[in-house]
Design a protein around this motif. Structure first.
Motif, PDB file in Angstrom:
ATOM      1  N   GLU A 287       0.837  -1.192   0.000  1.00 58.93           N
ATOM      2  CA  GLU A 287       0.000   0.000   0.000  1.00 58.93           C
ATOM      3  C   GLU A 287       0.879   1.250   0.000  1.00 58.93           C
ATOM      4  N   ARG A 288       0.437   2.272  -0.721  1.00 62.61           N
ATOM      5  CA  ARG A 288       1.229   3.506  -0.776  1.00 62.61           C
ATOM      6  C   ARG A 288       0.727   4.559   0.205  1.00 62.61           C
ATOM      7  N   LEU A 289      -0.477   4.397   0.715  1.00 60.60           N
ATOM      8  CA  LEU A 289      -0.995   5.339   1.707  1.00 60.60           C
ATOM      9  C   LEU A 289      -1.599   4.553   2.868  1.00 60.60           C
ATOM     10  N   VAL A 290      -1.014   4.697   4.032  1.00 64.56           N
ATOM     11  CA  VAL A 290      -1.525   4.062   5.245  1.00 64.56           C
ATOM     12  C   VAL A 290      -1.792   5.154   6.265  1.00 64.56           C
ATOM     13  N   THR A 291      -3.017   5.190   6.771  1.00 64.95           N
ATOM     14  CA  THR A 291      -3.356   6.157   7.816  1.00 64.95           C
ATOM     15  C   THR A 291      -3.471   5.437   9.149  1.00 64.95           C
ATOM     16  N   ILE A 292      -2.622   5.829  10.079  1.00 61.71           N
ATOM     17  CA  ILE A 292      -2.682   5.277  11.430  1.00 61.71           C
ATOM     18  C   ILE A 292      -3.705   6.093  12.208  1.00 61.71           C
TER      19      ILE A 292
END
Length: 814
Positions: free
Chosen positions: A78-83
Motif C-alpha cells: 500500500e502507498r498510503l496508510v493512515t494510522i
C-alpha cells in the motif's frame, strides 16, 4: 540521462547505470552535473537539501512490535496508510519508530512532517515542502503542490504526515495529488480521523494490552510501559507480585492508552500505586502533569480530549455526550432509541456515529452479523461531563427502557430460530444491563422498579446468556428487598429467584420464596406464575430426594401449562425436568416420552438451547440402558449445541454425563479429566449436581469405576488436569478438537498442568538457571520468564523454585 530528467534520484541513477563504486562519489558527480543542466521550469534547480526531520524521544519504545510488523507488511503493498486512533494512543510514536526502522527500505529515505501546529490549511503544501527540507525559490504561477511533485516524481521515499485531523480535507487532497503524480512515494499519515480517499488503507491502533496471549497472569505491554515510566519517577520501582494486580487494574482503567499511563506515572512522585488507583475515578483532573517538552495538547489528558472535542461539530459533540450513557458496547438501533429527541432527531444518529468513528472517538467492532460500537472510558467520562443534570436523568431512563425492550425481545425469540441472536445480544449488552439495573436501584421510582423487575424475572433463563447464576441471583435478591409491594410482578420475581436458588442447591431458601410466589400469584390470578412456581417446587422436591412429593407437583404444573400455550419455553423446561425425574425413577419409557417431546418441538421451531437439554436427556436414558456409545454420542451432540450459550449449569450437567459414559465405555483417563472439569464448574455457581444426594451418589458409582481402572494417584492426576481447564479448554478437550493432553502414566503427575512453553521453562529452572539466564536462552524478556515461573509454581502447588527441580529430575522429565 540527467539532461532528459534533471530531477532523477541518486538511487535511480545508481540502479540504471549499475554503479559499483562509492555512492557518495556518485552523488557528488551527479550534483556537479545538475548544476549545469537547466530544469524543466526554466531555471537552475538548486541543490535539494533533505535533512533528517525525524524527531527523537528520550524514552524507550515499548509494546508495539506486532503493529510495527503489520505496518511494514502494509507498506510493501500500500502507498498510503493512515494510522488512526484516539488522542494519546501512540500514533506519532509508532510512526516515528517506523521511520527509524524502515529507513533502509526506501532508497531516498524517510521524511517526517509534523502538522499539529499548522492552523491554515492553505499552507499545507508549503509546510510539507519545508518539512522535506527542500530549499525552493519562489516561483510565481507554479502551485506549491506541483513543485512538490517535481521534486518527488522519481523519489523512492516514505513521507510521514503527523497529526492530520484538524486539516484532514486538505491532507486528503494533497495525499491524493502526490500519489497520482509520483510512482514510488509512500505516505503514512497519523490522524484521529481517516482521510477517506480511495487509495487509503486505514490502520487502527489498538490500546496497549494488559496481558499477553489472553493469559490473565502475564505481563502485557501496558504494564511494561507503566514499569518503565514509573521507574523514571521512582528509581527503585519495579513490578512485583504485590503490586502487579494493582498496576494491571490502573492500566485497564486508563484504557491501555500510553499517554494516560505516562501521565499517571508522573503522579507517582507524590502518590503510591494504591493511592493512584483510588483516585482514577477523577482521571481527567488527576492526569494533568506530564512531559513539559511534549506537545501542549499532550501535557494533560484533559487537553488531549479537548483537542478532539473542538474538532467536532455541535451535533457530533451532543451525540458524543449522549452516547456516554452506554456502559460498554451498543448498536445503531439502541443509539437511535436512547439518544434521539427533538434536539437530535433519529435520522441524524447514523451520520453522527459515522463521524465519531471516523474521528476515532468510537471504536467499531463486528459482533456476528451486526456492527457494534464502544467508547474508551476516558472518552466516555469526558462526554458524560458535558451532560446537564436533567438531560442525564432523561438519558438514563431511556437507557433503562432500552435494556428492558432488549430483554422482552429475547423472551419473545427464545423458543424460536431467533434464539441464538437473542442470546448474542444479551451477552453483548451485559454491561448495559448492569448499568440499567444500577440506575433503577439507585433512585427507585415505581416505574423504574417495575421495569427492573421485568428485566431480571421475565427472562428466567438470563443466567444462560446474560448473567452468571450468582449474578442473576444477586440482582433478583436486591430488587426483592426493595420492591416489596404484594403485586403480580413480585410473584414472578420470586418464582425466578426460587428457580435460581434451586439450581444452586439452596433448597431451604427456595422453599419460602416459592410459597410466597404462589400466594401472590393466586391473589392476582396470575396462572402463568402459579404454574412456574409449582414446576420449580416440583424440581426442588425431586432434587431433595422427595420423589413422592415431586411427581404431583410436576403433573399439576403440566396441566396448567397446557392451558397457557404462550409459555412454550417453560413447558419445554418442565418436560426436561420430568424426563430426568423418570430416569431417576428407573422408568426410561416415560423419560424418553418427555425428552422426545422437547426434541421434536424444538427442532421444528429451530430452537437450540432446550434442544441441547433434550439431547442430553436422550443420552442419560441411553446410559441407564447401558447403551454407552449412544450415551457418548448424545452427550457430545448436546455439548456442541451448548457452545453457543453461556449455560454453565447445562454445560456442567452434560460434562458429568460425558464423564460417566466415558468411564462406562472404558475411557478411564478421559472420564477422570472430565469429572474434574465438571466438579470445578459446579463449584463456580453452587453445590455439586444441584446439591442432590441422589445425583451425587450416581456420580460416585462412575467415579469409582474410573478410579479402580487408573489407581488413586493416576486418577487424581487426571482429575487435577480437568479442574485446571477453563470451560473453552474443557469443551475443546471433550469434543476432541485438540490433542487430549492427558499425561503419560510414568510422567510426574502435576506436569500435566503445564503448557509446552511452561514445561520448557520448568526444565531450565530445574537446571538451576536464573530468570535472566532463561530469558537470554529463550530470547524473551526476564519479566516474561517471571510470569511463566509464577504460573508454574501455582499450577504445581509449589512456593519455591528448588521444588520444581526436585519434582522434575527424579522422573527424568527433560
Amino acid at each position: 540521462m540527467l539532461a532528459e530528467d534533471p530531477d532523477i534520484s541518486i538511487a535511480e541513477v545508481h540502479r540504471t547505470i549499475g554503479w559499483d563504486r562509492s555512492r557518495n562519489t556518485l552523488a557528488k558527480l551527479v550534483h556537479r552535473i545538475r548544476a549545469e543542466v537547466p530544469n524543466q521550469l526554466g531555471e537552475v534547480d538548486p541543490l535539494p537539501h533533505y535533512g533528517s526531520s525525524i524527531p527523537t524521544f528520550s524514552t524507550g519504545f515499548i509494546g508495539r512490535d506486532e503493529e510495527l510488523f503489520a505496518l511494514r507488511r502494509l507498506l510493501g503493498t500500500e502507498r498510503l496508510v493512515t494510522i488512526t486512533g484516539p488522542g494519546g494512543i501512540g500514533k506519532t510514536r509508532l510512526a516515528v519508530q517506523a521511520a527509524n526502522d524502515f529507513r533502509r527500505a526506501f532508497a531516498d529515505g524517510v521524511r517526517f512532517v509534523e502538522l499539529a501546529s499548522l492552523n491554515t490549511a492553505g499552507l499545507l503544501a508549503q509546510a510539507v515542502l519545508d518539512g522535506l527540507g527542500i530549499i525552493e525559490p519562489d516561483r510565481p504561477g507554479h502551485p506549491v503542490e506541483d513543485i512538490l511533485v517535481h521534486h518527488l516524481r522519481h523519489k523512492q521515499m516514505l513521507i510521514i504526515l503527523d497529526n492530520c485531523e484538524h486539516i484532514v480535507d486538505s491532507c486528503a487532497d494533497l495525499a491524493a495529488h502526490l500519489l497520482r503524480n509520483t510512482t514510488q512515494v509512500s505516505i503514512v499519515a497519523t490522524s484521529r480521523e481517516r482521510l477517506a480517499i480511495p487509495a487509503e488503507h486505514v490502520f487502527t491502533l489498538p490500546p496497549l494490552s494488559t496481558t499477553r496471549n489472553n493469559d490473565p497472569t502475564s505481563i502485557g505491554a501496558a504494564l511494561e510501559l507503566f514499569e518503565s515510566r514509573a521507574a523514571a519517577v521512582l528509581a527503585d520501582f519495579a513490578l512485583t507480585e504485590s503490586n502487579r494486580d494493582t498496576v494491571r487494574r490502573i492500566c485497564m482503567q486508563l484504557d491501555g492508552i500510553p499517554l494516560s499511563i505516562e501521565l499517571a506515572c508522573a503522579r507517582l512522585s507524590v502518590l503510591s500505586v494504591r493511592d493512584l488507583e483510588e483516585r482514577l475515578d477523577r482521571r481527567l483532573e488527576l492526569l494533568t502533569t506530564g512531559n513539559r517538552s511534549g506537545p501542549e495538547r499532550h501535557r494533560s489528558l484533559q487537553a488531549t480530549v479537548d483537542w478532539s472535542y473542538e474538532l467536532c461539530t455541535s451535533t457530533q459533540q451532543k451525540l458524543w455526550a449522549r452516547l456516554s450513557v452506554f456502559a460498554d458496547e451498543f448498536d445503531l438501533p439502541m443509539a437511535e432509541q436512547v439518544c434521539s429527541d427533538d434536539e437530535l432527531p433519529a435520522e441524524l444518529i447514523l451520520d453522527g456515529i459515522s463521524s465519531l468513528v471516523g474521528k476515532s472517538l468510537l471504536q467499531r467492532e463486528q459482533r456476528g452479523e451486526r456492527a457494534r460500537f464502544r467508547m474508551l472510558e476516558t472518552i466516555r467520562e469526558y462526554g458524560a461531563a458535558k451532560l446537564g443534570a436533567t438531560e442525564a436523568v432523561a438519558l438514563q431512563l431511556r437507557h433503562l427502557e432500552s435494556c428492558s425492550t432488549l430483554v422482552r425481545s429475547s423472551v419473545e425469540s427464545w423458543g424460536s430460530s431467533g434464539q441464538q441472536r437473542a442470546g448474542e445480544l444479551l451477552r453483548s449488552n451485559r454491561a448495559n444491563l448492569r448499568k440499567a439495573l444500577q440506575t433503577a436501584l439507585s433512585a427507585p421510582s415505581n416505574e423504574m422498579l417495575a421495569t427492573a423487575t421485568e428485566l431480571v424475572s421475565t427472562a428466567w433463563f438470563l443466567w444462560s446468556s446474560g448473567f452468571s447464576v450468582r449474578e442473576h441471583r444477586m440482582w433478583l435478591m436486591h430488587i426483592a428487598e426493595i420492591d416489596t409491594a404484594p403485586t403480580a410482578r413480585r410473584g414472578r420475581l420470586l418464582a425466578t429467584l426460587g428457580l435460581v436458588q434451586t439450581m444452586q442447591g439452596d433448597r431451604s431458601a427456595a422453599s419460602d420464596v416459592l410459597d410466597e410466589s404462589i400466594h401472590l400469584a393466586s391473589a392476582c390470578a396470575d396462572n402463568a406464575t402459579i404454574a412456574f412456581a409449582t414446576q420449580t417446587k416440583g424440581l426442588k422436591e425431586y432434587l431433595g430426594g422427595d420423589f413422592e412429593s415431586a411427581e404431583p407437583l410436576f403433573q399439576d404444573a403440566l396441566t396448567r401449562y397446557e392451558e397457557l400455550p404462550e409459555n412454550t419455553d417453560l413447558l419445554w423446561a418442565l418436560h426436561i425436568e420430568m424426563g430426568m425425574f423418570y430416569c431417576s425413577m428407573l422408568d426410561p419409557t416415560r423419560a424418553l416420552e418427555h425428552f422426545e417431546f422437547v426434541r421434536v418441538h424444538s427442532e421444528r421451531a429451530g430452537e437450540q438451547w432446550m434442544l441441547s437439554y433434550a439431547i442430553y436427556g436422550l443420552g442419560l436414558a441411553a446410559l441407564a440402558d447401558e447403551r454407552y456409545d449412544e450415551a457418548l454420542r448424545r452427550a457430545i451432540e448436546s455439548l456442541t449445541l451448548k457452545k453457543e450459550f453461556d449455560d454453565v449449569v447445562g454445560t456442567s450437567l452434560v460434562t458429568d454425563l460425558l464423564s460417566w459414559a466415558e468411564a462406562a465405555a472404558g475411557s478411564k483417563e478421559r472420564s477422570a479429566v472430565l469429572l474434574g472439569a465438571a466438579s470445578q464448574m459446579w463449584d463456580s455457581f453452587g453445590m455439586q449436581l444441584y446439591g442432590s444426594r441422589h445425583w451425587v451418589e450416581r456420580r460416585a458409582q462412575f467415579e469409582a469405576t474410573a478410579r479402580a481402572g487408573l489407581g488413586d494417584e493416576r486418577f487424581a492426576q487426571c482429575r487435577r488436569r480437568g479442574a485446571a481447564m477453563s470451560i473453552p479448554e474443557m469443551v475443546r478437550f471433550a469434543l476432541e478438537e485438540e490433542a487430549p493432553g492427558v499425561p503419560e502414566a510414568d510422567e510426574f503427575a502435576d506436569t500435566a498442568l503445564l503448557s509446552p512453553r511452561e514445561l520448557e521453562v520448568a526444565r531450565l529452572v530445574a537446571d538451576g538457571l536464573t530468570n535472566k539466564e532463561i530469558a537470554a536462552r529463550m530470547v524473551v524478556s526476564p519479566r516474561t520468564v517471571e510470569g511463566h515461573v509464577v504460573r508454574i509454581l501455582r499450577k504445581l502447588g509449589m512456593t519455591r523454585r528448588h521444588q520444581v527441580a526436585t519434582a522434575l529430575r527424579p522422573r527424568g522429565i527433560r
